[in-house]
Write a protein that holds these residues in place. Structure first.
Motif, mmCIF file in Angstrom:
data_model
loop_
_atom_site.group_PDB
_atom_site.id
_atom_site.type_symbol
_atom_site.label_atom_id
_atom_site.label_comp_id
_atom_site.label_asym_id
_atom_site.label_seq_id
_atom_site.Cartn_x
_atom_site.Cartn_y
_atom_site.Cartn_z
ATOM 1 N N MET A 87 -6.564 24.941 -16.972
ATOM 2 C CA MET A 87 -6.659 24.119 -15.771
ATOM 3 C C MET A 87 -8.020 23.448 -15.733
ATOM 4 O O MET A 87 -8.840 23.720 -14.866
ATOM 5 N N LEU A 88 -8.250 22.607 -16.732
ATOM 6 C CA LEU A 88 -9.530 21.914 -16.823
ATOM 7 C C LEU A 88 -9.264 20.415 -16.819
ATOM 8 O O LEU A 88 -8.305 19.948 -17.431
ATOM 9 N N VAL A 89 -10.123 19.674 -16.153
ATOM 10 C CA VAL A 89 -9.990 18.222 -16.140
ATOM 11 C C VAL A 89 -10.647 17.686 -17.409
ATOM 12 O O VAL A 89 -11.857 17.852 -17.584
ATOM 13 N N PRO A 90 -9.879 17.079 -18.303
ATOM 14 C CA PRO A 90 -10.431 16.722 -19.619
ATOM 15 C C PRO A 90 -11.609 15.755 -19.552
ATOM 16 O O PRO A 90 -12.516 15.845 -20.386
ATOM 17 N N VAL A 91 -11.610 14.845 -18.579
ATOM 18 C CA VAL A 91 -12.674 13.834 -18.565
ATOM 19 C C VAL A 91 -13.890 14.300 -17.771
ATOM 20 O O VAL A 91 -14.844 13.542 -17.617
ATOM 21 N N PHE A 92 -13.865 15.510 -17.282
ATOM 22 C CA PHE A 92 -15.038 16.062 -16.588
ATOM 23 C C PHE A 92 -15.883 16.869 -17.573
ATOM 24 O O PHE A 92 -15.392 17.349 -18.583
ATOM 25 N N GLU A 138 -12.843 17.499 -22.868
ATOM 26 C CA GLU A 138 -11.878 17.011 -23.857
ATOM 27 C C GLU A 138 -12.440 17.032 -25.278
ATOM 28 O O GLU A 138 -11.677 16.971 -26.231
#
Lengths: 518, 431, 403
Positions: A87-92, A138
């Motif tokens: 549950m990670l935001v790739p662009v963060f 990412e």
């Protein structure tokens, strides 16, 4: 912190995913939840984490009943979760991901990321994680992403950590490292719920094991319980873990791959100079951790990749540069790794799915017009032959269970004369009953004299089916070893050691390795 | 650790092998265009840009540019930059920002000189060009900011046109009735929120495809305002259409600043809506990229489930953002009837909502980028109406196409990489 | 859910493909009862709007407490007059002064003709997972191409009309094909591209109407009249506008129904629409599918343009497409993206148009109310739970929950 689940029931419409589940996780304990795919483990943990509201039942923390209306409540109560799909935001960046939801701010809600960076560095140092807080997620390998997930939970001071199938994406060596981290966390007083369907791992790390089948707790076990006993508990009947398979009688080497290199659109080297061949009547099992080029290997054969060099010869014909249709017509049967994404059209009927790559051929169609009668008759036959459990062949494919969907794909691909059969993850997410059936069909195809390639991330399946085993790591072939090779050898190769080096290392410190495996 | 450490550098090192040649090709084509059109077919004489108006306190001399020579400069520069972009793509696999920016600025200037030099009068008043452009740019900015708010949180907003139209209609009606322009402004924001509310309810609560809802809402608002316009606004009392005589918002020039040549009249002689626009661009940009609010919105738009698992209520966040977007677009709509023209007319937004969508995409979902795109589109639009009076080398209709054509090039990857938030348009269903 | 995770992990253009899948499923599901109820609710809301804006109703409501029946009867007469005029205008109006005027049903068929073509265009693209919002632009291009050969040439009867039809289909196909090509080759989202192409089409036709296609005898941006041989023959003589384009439209419905349900090409389109990745793995050429389906879709929309210029309008101006392109989307949605569903939806919307004109004349209710009702119908159809909650209908279909 002690966690107790009492009579948790979760139903989705008519489907009861969790049926009166009781579970006690003592403070500082590693508690494993063992069960097949679809047994209801993840649903239970999502209930515990506040993502689902239970239909009945209650959750107690330190003997106090609690009610979670969302993950925020669960986190506030000291529960952290590492999801199977991160549950990670790739662009963060790492710091932004860690901060999200629990941001420290200065006046007016302005982000103070320095604060988060410091926390990331602190946790990272404590466990030797070596994670850069300013790296973009990412760009990070999966192993590191998993650590970011653990940091997220630790920064929120989780006292109970849920790990949902955490080893699925790891090499055996990375798995060992993860287990070391789990022991360290346990030493610090953190309770851990470890979800897995891999018996060996569960036995190695657990203090207590709870087995779940079809949404119900069917028993608990000590880590010392034998593997076969655990397996039969998990599946619900005695399981024959080994397949009755005659020795292969390899014929000519009709399928040859030489110097195959595949690049991604972004210019990443997905496969790097791979060469191997497969003989008629032989199964080559391709092992490796998810994402090391196995998918690309099968897709390259099928003609799905654009940036490709080298040669793929089948029966004297070059396959590189041909379209998918031409490759299929050349006699390649292909079972993709994700049947729902790539293998089936969910809303098409079973009958239509059974001709998904044959519809242009007679008698299924003529002059561009489909022949429904023939397609229907074909479906009746295949459904009977492959024991697809369905009301009607006109039902949509997505009404079938995973195992039956896979039978449809297999039925389609085995329904024409083949010169090569490729199956990726043929039994992923399939119930044990279907696994046996599917494995038998694959071996039958081999015995009919077809060269077969099986890709799997499950070592058990690799060892069971493979007459020879190829190992891929980071797009490179680490070597091809005999079918009865040891797990240790395969593990080292999956971690990036070429076959000869891995063998040398094993010969060198065989004693130490034996000691580490309990 | 050893494994991951081994993996990452090799991937990074390999990542240059395959390149996209679209941008260098694009530059090359434009450079050749510059050579042919600006130089070979270029006008003789001079293009005059008048920087000051007669009444200005500070008189600045006119900018006189020899058209042919400037065309040559632009063409040579464009060729050099195209070559440089080819070289960069070949060696480094990417084109640096300054090459793209310089190319864009140079080309636009070349185009402008060529057009002005080709007119009968060979001169243009920059003040007129820009202040006229602001009539288009202002609603565009509000519309695209509405899009930023919605789409950054993962809801595609095709209904910008409807929001603008609802704002324009309501502002006129309420301002006419109350004789208070601020009441009209407020009512316009509410009307925009109403459209957004429908968008949010249908797309978030009922999980209807967001594009369908947007398209249908535009038809609905067009029909509704058209119907009420016929029924109410055309009603005459004593020969006057009393429901379509809105009290206007006055222009409020800022002392000193408004005297700066070109910039002063463009930016500092505006109505309150214009100043609000400038503030809003900065506030939304800062909010999105520097605050907790923005971090959460972007997380919801990129990976809603990840946001959910850390306790962020995805659908509430989206709902609030869509409503806020509606308020912003509603204010933009009020600009039509409270500032730009003196009354409402049927479908008066005339597709500007879709140009706002284009500005949003061309500006890469960034408030400042969207505002700059809106300015570019505004200038192009105004140039078209100015030029329709003077004989020109290019038909105004081609300038009218410019925003749309540029947007198609942007989404096709010919003008940099335009990447929408990953979960834009994807409904979020728990579980 | 897993799809969302996949898309988040791989930031490449095809990540958006799942959207089309969702779209197709959304539109195809649902049943006739919901459709009928949606029409009813939309008409009721439209009626409320008509009543509250009627001065007679507001006058009567002034003395509501003294005479509530007066208000109610004012409301009744307001709504019944409007919808009565709508119904009569669309079907049969015994009160009309001329006998031609009585038979509004033929006007309905006339208005329905381009809606059938353009509705089919949207329907076909939908089924392949593409959202063709560009019917408007494709109609304009179709009409432009058809017009260029229709008034620019003089050919023998029949031949000329055939050439006009082909030219119109070609014009629409080019415009649709651009969007399909860009989708296939660069991943550009067809919604954005088709919206932008709509506006480019308007500018383009305005430019042509000022220059190459301008009628030299007119000061307005309008083209010369079509050659007599280039026109669709009138089906019922000169008293009615209904023309042979209707027959072509019905043939198109049959053709598209065969294409989608029986042909291998349609099988491919549906597979691509439902699951492009599985289609690709099964050997279908997804990008070729996108291109060809948009070519055919554009050609169908282009035929709507032909129906306009060779059927009713007879000369080209920038308003040739009216609102047909956008109505087409609502027609396709109401028809649940099925060819015959689209046909009947087009008839309904054609009736709305024919009746709306008569309503504007006879009941002084602006035709804009038709757009309101149409868009409400589509909104309600797209959200079955809303209709169910209004009528308290129990959900009969099993909603799959993926856990």
């Amino acid at each position: 912190m002690k966690l107790e689940l009492k009579g948790i029931t979760k139903s989705f419409g008519a489907l009861v995913a969790n049926d009166h589940i009781d579970l006690v996780v003592e403070s500082g304990e590693i508690h494993s939840l063992l069960g097949e795919n679809g047994a209801g483990k993840s649903t239970l943990m999502n209930v515990l984490y506040g993502l689902y509201e239970p239909t009945f039942g209650e959750i107690l923390i330190d003997d106090q009943p609690v009610k979670f209306s969302g993950p925020a409540d669960a986190m506030a109560a000291g529960i952290g979760m590492v999801h199977q799909h991160f549950m990670l935001v790739p662009v963060f960046t790492v710091a932004e991901n860690v901060a999200l939801g629990g941001e420290s701010t200065t006046f007016g809600g302005i982000l103070n990321l320095n604060d988060t960076r410091a926390k990331v560095r602190e946790v990272s140092a404590r466990f030797g994680f070596n994670v850069d807080p300013d790296a973009l997620v990412e760009d990070l390998p999966v192993g590191v992403q998993q650590r970011v997930e653990i940091i997220k939970a630790l920064v929120r001071e989780a006292k109970i950590l849920i790990l949902d199938e955490p080893t699925a994406v790891l090499t055996p060596q990375e798995t060992d490292e993860l287990m070391e981290i789990m022991r360290q966390l346990k030493a610090n007083g953190t309770s851990i719920v470890f979800i897995s369907h891999k018996l060996r791992e569960v036995k190695a790390i657990s203090d207590t094991i709870t087995v779940i089948r079809r949404g119900k707790v069917v028993g608990s076990a000590e880590p010392g319980t034998s593997t076969t006993e655990l397996a039969s508990l998990m599946v619900g009947r005695a399981v024959n873990l080994t397949l009755d398979k005659a020795a292969a009688t390899p014929g000519d080497l009709t399928f040859k791959v030489s110097n195959l290199t595949v690049m991604s659109d972004a210019g990443q080297r997905l496969l790097d100079d791979i060469s191997f061949s497969v003989a008629d009547g032989e199964i080559l099992a391709v092992a490796g951790v998810q994402g090391n080029g196995q998918t690309e290997l099968t897709e390259a054969v099928l003609g799905l990749h654009k940036h490709i060099s080298g040669s793929i010869m089948l029966d004297g014909n070059e396959l590189v540069g041909r379209s998918v249709r031409q490759v299929l017509d050349a006699g390649v049967g292909f079972v993709p790794e994700d049947r729902q994404d790539d293998g089936l059209v969910g809303e098409f009927s079973i009958a239509e799915n059974l001709v998904l790559d044959l519809y242009t051929k007679e008698p299924y169609s003529r002059w561009g017009s489909m022949n429904r009668a023939v397609i229907g008759k074909n479906a009746e036959e295949k459904v009977a032959e492959f024991d697809v459990r369905t009301q009607s062949a006109q039902d949509a494919a997505d009404t079938l269970s995973g195992g039956n969907q896979q039978k449809v794909v297999l039925a389609r691909e085995l329904s024409r004369p083949l010169k090569l059969f490729i199956a990726s993850q043929p039994t992923r997410g399939v119930d044990v009953g279907s696994i046996e059936f599917l494995h038998k069909r694959i071996v039958a195809e081999r015995d009919a004299g077809t060269p077969v390639i099986i890709v799997s991330t499950e070592l058990d399946e690799i060892l069971e089916l493979g007459d020879r085993i190829a190992v891929l790591f980071a797009g490179k072939l680490m070597g091809i070893v005999p079918g009865k090779s040891s797990r240790e050898l395969l593990g080292l190769m999956m971690a990036g050691l070429p076959a000869n080096e891995a063998q040398a290392q094993l010969d060198g410190n065989a004693a130490t390795m034996e000691g580490e495996r309990s | 650790m050893s494994v991951t450490a081994k993996l990452s550098p090799s991937i990074a090192a390999d990542r240059v092998a395959i390149r996209s040649w679209r941008t260098p090709i694009m530059f090359g084509v434009l450079a050749v265009f510059a050579v042919v059109v600006f130089v070979l077919l270029g006008p003789d004489g001079h293009a005059t840009f008048r920087l000051s108006q007669d009444g200005d306190a500070w008189q600045v001399p006119n900018l006189v540019v020899p058209a042919k020579i400037f065309g040559i400069v632009v063409a040579v520069g464009a060729l050099a930059l195209a070559a440089r972009s080819y070289q960069q793509m070949k060696n480094e696999g990417r084109i640096s920002k300054w090459v793209t920016m310089t190319f864009a600025v140079l080309f636009v200037m070349g185009l402008l000189v060529w057009i002005i030099g080709g007119t009968n009068t060979q001169n243009i008043t920059l003040v007129g060009l820009f202040t006229g452009a602001m009539l288009i740019t202002t609603p565009l900015v509000f519309g695209s900011l509405s899009g930023v708010l919605c789409e950054r949180s993962g809801v595609v907003n095709i209904a910008i046109e409807g929001q603008l139209l609802a704002g324009a209609f309501t502002a006129s009606l309420v301002s006419s009735i109350t004789h208070n322009a601020f009441a009209g402004l407020f009512a316009a924001a509410v009307a925009g929120m109403f459209v957004s509310f429908l968008l949010a309810v249908f797309s978030i609560k009922y999980v209807v495809n967001q594009i369908i809802v947007g398209v249908v809402l535009n038809v609905l608002i067009s029909g509704l305002t058209g119907f009420l316009f016929e029924k109410i606004m055309k009603t005459k009392v004593d020969g006057v259409t009393i429901f379509n005589q809105p009290t206007q918002l006055p222009n409020l020039p800022i002392p000193v600043l408004s005297e700066i040549p070109v910039i002063g009249p463009t930016l500092f002689r505006q109505s309150i809506i214009g100043y609000f626009m400038l503030v809003l661009i900065v506030v939304i940009w800062f909010g999105l990229f520097r605050t907790r609010w923005g971090l959460r919105i972007r997380a919801v738009g990129e990976h809603p489930k990840a946001a959910d698992t850390v306790g962020i209520n995805v659908n509430r966040t989206r709902f609030l953002n869509v409503i806020a977007g509606g308020a912003v677009a509603g204010v933009g709509g009020a600009y039509f009837t409270l500032v730009a023209v003196s009354s409402f007319s049927k479908d008066m937004t005339g597709g500007l909502g879709f140009i706002a969508l284009a500005a949003l995409i061309f500006g890469r979902w960034n408030p400042i980028g969207a505002a700059l795109a809106a300015l570019l589109f505004g200038v192009a639009g105004n140039l078209q109406s100015i030029l329709s009076l003077a004989g020109t080398p290019i038909d105004g209709q081609f300038l009218a196409m410019l925003p749309y054509a540029l947007t198609i090039l942007a989404v096709s990857g010919f003008v940099g990489k335009s990447r929408a938030p990953a979960a834009d348009g994807e409904p979020y269903i728990k579980g | 859910m897993s799809q969302q995770i996949e898309t988040a992990k791989t930031p490449s253009p095809p990540a958006k493909e799942s959207e089309g899948t969702h779209l197709v499923r959304e539109i195809m599901s649902g049943n006739a009862v919901i459709s009928v109820l949606a029409v009813v609710v939309a008409l009721v809301i439209g009626g409320i709007l008509i009543a509250v804006t009627d001065p007679r109703v507001s006058a009567a409501s002034g003395y509501f407490f003294a005479d509530p029946m007066a208000t109610l009867s004012a409301i009744w007469s307001s709504i019944s007059e409007a919808y009565g005029a709508l119904w009569r205008g669309a079907t049969y109006d015994p009160t009309a002064r001329t006998w031609q005027g009585q038979l509004g049903i033929f006007e309905t068929l006339t208005f329905a003709t381009p809606l059938i073509f353009s509705g089919l265009a949207v329907t076909l693209a939908f089924r392949a997972g593409l959202f063709n919002i560009g019917a408007q632009g494709q109609i304009i291009l179709g009409a432009t191409f058809a017009g260029a050969v229709g008034f620019g040439m003089h050919l023998p009867p029949v031949v000329h009309l055939l050439v006009v039809i082909l030219a119109g289909a070609l014009g629409g196909a080019i415009w649709g094909g651009i969007a399909g090509f860009l989708k296939a080759k660069t991943g550009a989202h067809e919604v954005i591209v088709t919206i932008m192409l709509n506006y480019i089409a308007i500018s383009l036709v305005l430019y042509l109407l000022k220059n190459q296609l301008k009628d030299p005898n007119s000061s307005n941006p309008i083209s010369p009249q079509m050659d007599a041989n280039a026109l669709f023959p009138l089906l019922l003589g000169p008293n009615f506008r209904v023309h042979a384009g209707l027959i072509l439209a019905i043939l198109a419905v049959i053709g598209v129904a065969w294409l989608l349900n029986r042909s291998t090409l349609g099988f491919e389109y549906r597979a691509i629409g439902a699951n492009p990745k599985a289609a690709r793995t099964a050997g279908m050429l997804v990008s070729r599918g996108y291109i060809t389906v948009m070519l055919i879709s554009g050609a169908l929309a282009g035929l709507a343009g032909v129906a306009q210029i060779a059927g009713t309008e007879k000369s080209l101006d920038s308003e040739i497409a009216g609102s047909i392109g956008f109505d087409a989307i609502t027609v396709a949605l109401l028809g649940r993206s099925k060819p015959w569903g689209t046909f009947f939806a087009a008839l309904l919307f054609g009736a709305f148009k024919a009746g709306g004109t008569s309503m504007a004349v006879n009941a002084d209710v602006s035709i804009d109310i038709v757009a309101v009702v149409q868009s409400l119908i589509v909104l309600f159809i797209a959200a079955p739970p809303l209709i169910r909650s209004i009528f308290r209908i129990k959900e009969s279909r099993r909603e799959g929950v993926s856990a």
